[in-house]
Design an enzyme around this catalytic site. Sequence first.
Site, PDB file in Angstrom:
ATOM      1  N   ALA A 171     -63.120   0.745   6.923  1.00 49.27           N
ATOM      2  CA  ALA A 171     -64.896   0.828   7.898  1.00 49.27           C
ATOM      3  C   ALA A 171     -63.958   2.099   9.044  1.00 49.27           C
ATOM      4  CB  ALA A 171     -65.737  -0.095   8.002  1.00 49.27           C
ATOM      5  N   ARG A 189     -55.255   1.487  -2.586  1.00 48.10           N
ATOM      6  CA  ARG A 189     -55.957   0.484  -0.928  1.00 48.10           C
ATOM      7  C   ARG A 189     -54.711   1.312  -0.153  1.00 48.10           C
ATOM      8  NH1 ARG A 189     -60.578  -1.762  -1.632  1.00 48.10           N
ATOM      9  NH2 ARG A 189     -60.632  -2.437   0.366  1.00 48.10           N
ATOM     10  N   TYR A 206     -56.105   1.959 -14.813  1.00 52.80           N
ATOM     11  CA  TYR A 206     -55.906   2.910 -14.601  1.00 52.80           C
ATOM     12  C   TYR A 206     -55.195   2.954 -13.413  1.00 52.80           C
ATOM     13  CZ  TYR A 206     -57.815   1.676 -10.108  1.00 52.80           C
ATOM     14  OH  TYR A 206     -58.684   0.843  -9.053  1.00 52.80           O
ATOM     15  N   ASP A 252     -68.195  -3.365   5.384  1.00 52.75           N
ATOM     16  CA  ASP A 252     -68.302  -5.087   4.817  1.00 52.75           C
ATOM     17  C   ASP A 252     -69.078  -5.530   5.500  1.00 52.75           C
ATOM     18  OD1 ASP A 252     -67.931  -4.297   2.352  1.00 52.75           O
ATOM     19  OD2 ASP A 252     -65.745  -4.825   2.202  1.00 52.75           O
TER      20      ASP A 252
END
Length: 421
Positions: A18, A111, A218, A295
């Site tokens: 973010a 990530r 995945y 968040d």
Amino acid sequence: MSELKASTQVVVVGGGMAGLAGALALRANGADVTLVERAPEFGEVGAGLQMAPNASRVLKRWGLLEKALEIGVQPKHLVFRDALTGEELTRQSLGHEFEERYGAPYVVIHRSDLHRILLDACQDAGVRLVNDVFVEKVETVNSRAIAHTANGDTYEADVVIGADGLKSTLRPAVAHDGPVPSSYVAYRGTVAITKGTPVADLEDVIVYLGPDCHLVQYPLRKGELLNTVAVFKSPSFERGEEQYGGVDELEAAYKDCIPAVREALKNLATGIRWPMYDRDPIENWIHGRLVLMGDAAHPMLQYLAQGACQALEDAAVLQDATVGSVFADDGVDTGAWDRALSDFNSARAARTARVQRTARIWGESWHVSGVARILRNLLFKSRKDGDFQYNDWLYGQTGDGVPAAHAAAETRTELLAGTRD
């Protein structure tokens, strides 16, 4: 005596997804941006990340989508199965029709890889990046934000963006609340894909739904790694223990699942687990010249895979809200920032609150047992591939409005989850 650092237009607190996205968005508008991060180095902990098109569209806007595609994977399908029987419940093809409808592809990426893409973009754009800075509070003085750090330094700016995560130090300025424990924990793991890896599901995102548990798999990094996430209700976490010295809870949670699910547990790193929290939605994210995002503003459970996606949406909307008068060369209207922050807050609060609440409901529907599981499976199987009515509200290019069909479906899901009278 505190040391006043050089003034800047924007200070961003937090170097996660973010914070980097917000810094990049404002820098693109011409802002002088300083981003401060508490940790001594920038980095992202975790494994795989699903980037739905509402987020990959933002990367496309910033010219970063190709970089994500170079290292990520475009899965062919999103598939839900029953963990007790292996029966397929529903699938969504993620190919050309899906991409055309939503203006961008569905991408799965590590990530740390996405974090590096955003960090590099910030560096290339000229964002000032500073480590080892812990901002304890922000006050507003004469329409300027003063960020006070633990070591006594202060940063002055037109505005401070609080992007310091779930356990935000800055959130108490707008809300006296705390993280809400979900009773569920996650174990994650990535392993190399080898010739011995079952090939059937290596092109898809697969979700197995079981009573009080689910498992997701995945591929990552162009199919070199297999990402596995196991989420289950933890008696020890319900007692308040974030970590737990053993895997007996993990094994017990999946004991009735099909062999493929139990075998996948071997892919997990069990040295640390991830307790799952969110917070209740709040309408106001602003205190003076401090505004929250990511968040810090709207932490959510992961069932819609939207945590990072909503952070990128935040940044894109903040970019739109601040373009023009806020960073004009011919002087700043003293009320421009106030209007921009208000517009940003108004545009995002209801949207993210809906995602937060729906994620809770969605998770409850995944983990039901008995008759509720039978009804859940029937509902899932009634949906056919290519039926976008359940996706449009979340992935659609406007993000506003609730199609009547989706509202009805959401109500049915709430009923199954036992959260609606």
